[in-house]
Design a protein around this motif. Structure first.
Motif, PDB file in Angstrom:
ATOM      1  N   ARG A  28       0.838  -1.200   0.000  1.00  0.00           N
ATOM      2  CA  ARG A  28       0.000   0.000   0.000  1.00  0.00           C
ATOM      3  C   ARG A  28       0.873   1.251   0.000  1.00  0.00           C
ATOM      4  N   SER A  29       1.982   1.205   0.718  1.00  0.00           N
ATOM      5  CA  SER A  29       2.881   2.361   0.742  1.00  0.00           C
ATOM      6  C   SER A  29       3.536   2.563  -0.619  1.00  0.00           C
ATOM      7  N   VAL A  30       3.855   1.466  -1.325  1.00  0.00           N
ATOM      8  CA  VAL A  30       4.402   1.573  -2.681  1.00  0.00           C
ATOM      9  C   VAL A  30       3.355   2.174  -3.616  1.00  0.00           C
ATOM     10  N   ARG A  31       2.115   1.785  -3.431  1.00  0.00           N
ATOM     11  CA  ARG A  31       1.024   2.365  -4.222  1.00  0.00           C
ATOM     12  C   ARG A  31       0.904   3.858  -3.970  1.00  0.00           C
ATOM     13  N   ASP A  32       0.933   4.243  -2.704  1.00  0.00           N
ATOM     14  CA  ASP A  32       0.741   5.649  -2.356  1.00  0.00           C
ATOM     15  C   ASP A  32       1.925   6.518  -2.801  1.00  0.00           C
ATOM     16  N   PHE A  89       4.349   5.675  -5.242  1.00  0.00           N
ATOM     17  CA  PHE A  89       4.782   5.567  -6.638  1.00  0.00           C
ATOM     18  C   PHE A  89       3.636   5.321  -7.622  1.00  0.00           C
ATOM     19  N   GLY A  90       2.423   5.127  -7.120  1.00  0.00           N
ATOM     20  CA  GLY A  90       1.285   4.903  -8.002  1.00  0.00           C
ATOM     21  C   GLY A  90       1.190   3.493  -8.548  1.00  0.00           C
ATOM     22  N   VAL A  91       1.913   2.530  -7.962  1.00  0.00           N
ATOM     23  CA  VAL A  91       1.894   1.143  -8.429  1.00  0.00           C
ATOM     24  C   VAL A  91       0.678   0.432  -7.837  1.00  0.00           C
ATOM     25  N   HIS A  92      -0.207  -0.019  -8.678  1.00  0.00           N
ATOM     26  CA  HIS A  92      -1.439  -0.663  -8.228  1.00  0.00           C
ATOM     27  C   HIS A  92      -1.126  -1.904  -7.391  1.00  0.00           C
ATOM     28  N   MET A  93      -2.000  -2.187  -6.438  1.00  0.00           N
ATOM     29  CA  MET A  93      -1.807  -3.333  -5.557  1.00  0.00           C
ATOM     30  C   MET A  93      -1.715  -4.652  -6.329  1.00  0.00           C
ATOM     31  N   ARG A  94      -2.408  -4.744  -7.453  1.00  0.00           N
ATOM     32  CA  ARG A  94      -2.408  -5.992  -8.220  1.00  0.00           C
ATOM     33  C   ARG A  94      -1.292  -6.059  -9.254  1.00  0.00           C
ATOM     34  N   THR A  95      -0.488  -5.015  -9.346  1.00  0.00           N
ATOM     35  CA  THR A  95       0.619  -5.009 -10.302  1.00  0.00           C
ATOM     36  C   THR A  95       1.695  -5.990  -9.861  1.00  0.00           C
ATOM     37  N   GLU A  96       2.140  -6.808 -10.789  1.00  0.00           N
ATOM     38  CA  GLU A  96       3.216  -7.752 -10.498  1.00  0.00           C
ATOM     39  C   GLU A  96       4.548  -7.009 -10.547  1.00  0.00           C
TER      40      GLU A  96
END
Length: 254
Positions: free
Chosen positions: A48-52, A54-61
């Motif tokens: 979740r912190s990577v999403r917040d 860098f914008g990387v979706h939680m489902r992104t591999e």
């Protein structure tokens, strides 16, 4: 019981073929089954912190190849090499946070003179030797979960290791056999896109490979030259503590 998540890097093809990698490697992330839920929840918060940030979706591999090449589902985010490098290093850092341990096996195909099934066998038997030593010393069982691809070959090798597994030796080849008696069930293949732990194993495999083969200038813009050090205290250094060959936690075969 331990859960061993395994993924590969490189390929087993002949080094004489154009585009083939010089090495083939396996990354292994060890998670204690008793604390698996706690580890997963911590990993989930990390993603979740990577999403917040860098914008990387939680489902992104998130795997090494996509970070290095800015490919796959990351391409549309237009992340800079420095940003992709931070994502990689943060993942390696978080191994200690989730209370996991990790190690890698790297086969130098040219020096070892192996390719194809022989290369796959060498890598997996080396990994299984280290799991046998770990589980025997710690008196615990282990279940192997690996990325899909070589399912039948991996299953065959693991089943054989239950009955016959040549002992790893720090001083050359040994005639002793130490079957992996504490293995639980057949290895479980999973789609890496559905497992954050297998994605971590992929990042570990590539980082281990880079301790033996330095990155090119372009790759170094993402990884730097000291990628393996970011595992920190999660490094399972016992796997090569006697041989002293390779970086701590990276078992080299050549």
């Amino acid at each position: 019981m331990l859960i061993a998540y395994v993924d590969e890097t490189g390929d087993t093809g002949s080094v004489s073929k154009q585009g083939a990698s010089g090495c083939y490697g396996l990354g292994c992330v060890l998670v204690d089954a008793e604390t698996w839920t706690e580890s997963f929840d911590t990993l989930l918060r990390f993603r979740r912190s990577v999403r917040d940030d860098f914008g990387v979706h939680m489902r992104t591999e998130i795997k090494a190849n996509s970070l290095i090449r800015n490919s796959g589902q990351l391409r549309d985010l237009n992340l800079s090499p420095a940003q992709r490098g931070l994502i990689y290093k943060y993942h390696l850092n978080t191994l200690a946070t989730i209370k996991a341990r990790a190690f890698a096996v790297v086969v130098d195909k040219q020096s070892a003179r192996v390719e194809g099934d022989e290369c796959l066998t060498m890598a997996w038997e080396t990994l299984l030797q280290r799991l046998e030593r770990t589980t025997t010393h710690e008196k615990t069982g282990v279940m192997i979960v690996h990325d899909q691809g070589e399912d039948a070959s991996v299953r065959k090798l693991v089943r054989k290791a239950r009955r016959h597994l040549t002992s790893g030796s720090a001083f050359g080849y040994s005639q002793l056999t130490n079957p992996i008696r504490r293995l639980v069930e057949d290895p479980v293949p999973r789609n890496s896109q559905e497992s954050y732990f297998i994605q971590l194993a992929d990042l570990v495999a590539y980082a281990g490979w880079r301790t033996h083969v330095p990155p090119s200038r372009g790759v170094a813009q993402v990884t730097g030259t000291d990628l393996w050090q970011y595992l920190g205290t999660s490094t399972h250094a016992a796997v090569n503590s006697l041989s002293k060959r390779g970086a701590p936690g990276v078992v080299l075969r050549y």
